[in-house]
Design a protein around this motif. Sequence first.
Motif, PDB file in Angstrom:
ATOM      1  N   TYR A  15       0.833  -1.198   0.000  1.00  0.00           N
ATOM      2  CA  TYR A  15       0.000   0.000   0.000  1.00  0.00           C
ATOM      3  C   TYR A  15       0.866   1.245   0.000  1.00  0.00           C
ATOM      4  CZ  TYR A  15       0.869   0.803   5.041  1.00  0.00           C
ATOM      5  OH  TYR A  15       1.449   1.051   6.258  1.00  0.00           O
ATOM      6  N   SER A  28     -10.259  -0.711  -5.067  1.00  0.00           N
ATOM      7  CA  SER A  28     -10.464  -0.899  -6.499  1.00  0.00           C
ATOM      8  C   SER A  28     -11.432  -2.053  -6.774  1.00  0.00           C
ATOM      9  CB  SER A  28      -9.127  -1.171  -7.190  1.00  0.00           C
ATOM     10  OG  SER A  28      -8.549  -2.372  -6.701  1.00  0.00           O
ATOM     11  N   SER A  32      -8.120  -4.903 -11.501  1.00  0.00           N
ATOM     12  CA  SER A  32      -7.378  -3.663 -11.255  1.00  0.00           C
ATOM     13  C   SER A  32      -6.528  -3.807 -10.006  1.00  0.00           C
ATOM     14  CB  SER A  32      -8.343  -2.482 -11.103  1.00  0.00           C
ATOM     15  OG  SER A  32      -9.218  -2.698 -10.009  1.00  0.00           O
ATOM     16  N   THR A  33      -5.538  -2.932  -9.897  1.00  0.00           N
ATOM     17  CA  THR A  33      -4.677  -2.869  -8.719  1.00  0.00           C
ATOM     18  C   THR A  33      -4.829  -1.501  -8.070  1.00  0.00           C
ATOM     19  OG1 THR A  33      -2.780  -1.996  -9.942  1.00  0.00           O
ATOM     20  CG2 THR A  33      -3.029  -4.408  -9.874  1.00  0.00           C
ATOM     21  N   GLY A  34      -4.062  -1.284  -7.018  1.00  0.00           N
ATOM     22  CA  GLY A  34      -4.120   0.011  -6.361  1.00  0.00           C
ATOM     23  C   GLY A  34      -3.751   1.162  -7.271  1.00  0.00           C
ATOM     24  N   TYR A  53      -4.147   0.595  -2.135  1.00  0.00           N
ATOM     25  CA  TYR A  53      -3.462  -0.673  -1.878  1.00  0.00           C
ATOM     26  C   TYR A  53      -3.812  -1.686  -2.959  1.00  0.00           C
ATOM     27  CZ  TYR A  53      -7.770  -2.935  -0.124  1.00  0.00           C
ATOM     28  OH  TYR A  53      -9.025  -3.496  -0.010  1.00  0.00           O
ATOM     29  N   ASP A  54      -2.950  -2.681  -3.087  1.00  0.00           N
ATOM     30  CA  ASP A  54      -3.229  -3.805  -3.970  1.00  0.00           C
ATOM     31  C   ASP A  54      -4.024  -4.835  -3.185  1.00  0.00           C
ATOM     32  OD1 ASP A  54      -1.802  -2.714  -6.084  1.00  0.00           O
ATOM     33  OD2 ASP A  54       0.055  -3.751  -5.576  1.00  0.00           O
ATOM     34  N   ARG A  55      -5.236  -5.091  -3.618  1.00  0.00           N
ATOM     35  CA  ARG A  55      -6.017  -6.133  -2.964  1.00  0.00           C
ATOM     36  C   ARG A  55      -5.313  -7.472  -3.113  1.00  0.00           C
ATOM     37  NH1 ARG A  55     -11.943  -5.647  -5.309  1.00  0.00           N
ATOM     38  NH2 ARG A  55     -12.151  -7.596  -4.088  1.00  0.00           N
ATOM     39  N   ARG A  58      -3.334  -9.622  -6.273  1.00  0.00           N
ATOM     40  CA  ARG A  58      -3.024  -8.750  -7.405  1.00  0.00           C
ATOM     41  C   ARG A  58      -1.900  -7.790  -7.037  1.00  0.00           C
ATOM     42  NH1 ARG A  58      -9.064  -6.620  -7.923  1.00  0.00           N
ATOM     43  NH2 ARG A  58      -9.506  -8.520  -6.766  1.00  0.00           N
ATOM     44  N   GLY A  59      -1.219  -7.292  -8.059  1.00  0.00           N
ATOM     45  CA  GLY A  59      -0.138  -6.349  -7.819  1.00  0.00           C
ATOM     46  C   GLY A  59       0.968  -6.944  -6.974  1.00  0.00           C
ATOM     47  N   SER A  60       1.401  -6.182  -5.971  1.00  0.00           N
ATOM     48  CA  SER A  60       2.517  -6.600  -5.120  1.00  0.00           C
ATOM     49  C   SER A  60       2.057  -7.234  -3.809  1.00  0.00           C
ATOM     50  CB  SER A  60       3.404  -5.384  -4.811  1.00  0.00           C
ATOM     51  OG  SER A  60       3.954  -4.860  -6.000  1.00  0.00           O
ATOM     52  N   SER A  61       0.766  -7.454  -3.655  1.00  0.00           N
ATOM     53  CA  SER A  61       0.254  -8.091  -2.444  1.00  0.00           C
ATOM     54  C   SER A  61       0.273  -9.610  -2.582  1.00  0.00           C
ATOM     55  CB  SER A  61      -1.176  -7.621  -2.140  1.00  0.00           C
ATOM     56  OG  SER A  61      -1.175  -6.269  -1.712  1.00  0.00           O
TER      57      SER A  61
END
Length: 260
Positions: A15, A28, A32-34, A53-55, A58-61
């Motif tokens: 985040y 989001s 989608s990402t943060g 934040y990335d849920r 997804r993304g970097s989470s």
Amino acid sequence: MDKQITSRDGTPLAYEIRGRGPAVVLVSGAMSTGATMAPLASRLASGFTVVVYDRRGRGSSGDTQPYAVVREVEDLAALIEAVGGDAALYGISSGGALVLEAAASGLPVRQVAVYETPFADHSGDGAKERAEYTERLTEALGAERRGDAVELFLRLTGMAEEMILGARNSPMWAAMEAIAPSLAYDDAVMAGGLVPRERIASIGVPVLAVAGGASPTWLQAAVEDVADAAPKGMYLTLEGQTHMVDPDVLAPVLAEFFQV
């Protein structure tokens, strides 16, 4: 995302924080990402401590299994705690369903705002269509057919077949396939796709439900149902806006609503 926090089940969440003032967490929707929320965050940062934040998934989470909606509510609880233990929540599309559930679960929130959470109460065979989507999505993801899962979602949104084909042949397709498993999470958050009136009725804080005036009438009606179900609900139409809402139009509305 320049910060990381650990949720209750050990999942790392990426985040970032912008601005100063009362805390607002932006959530989001599907695919989608943060980063999707960054333009809106920038426009709110002059008056608020804005969290994007990335849920999970997804993304970097991280993505701890098995998934459950309550885990995503715990993710929001961890983020709220990280910014002082009190926050307002905003969610777009299926992210709106998540923030409504979080508020109904008793998280320490001041206000809740949602934009066009696509409940299907007014879309003809919406409930049937949702059930079929869930079945086919589960099948596609279970067989590791991520591209087919993304196609299913795009059709659910009403995207034309030629546009889906164009997306599949575009450079962005690999990134879409990478987070395709999270489509099951958004589907779970939508809980069958109908307005959860009893859950919303238990939310004691103000709820602002917003729709775009250029969006389908069934979607506007569903958003109005959300406001009607909340004891302190308000409904607002943004003229000329669609599901891809302009942050320059939305931000002043949210800023006014989120003022403590």
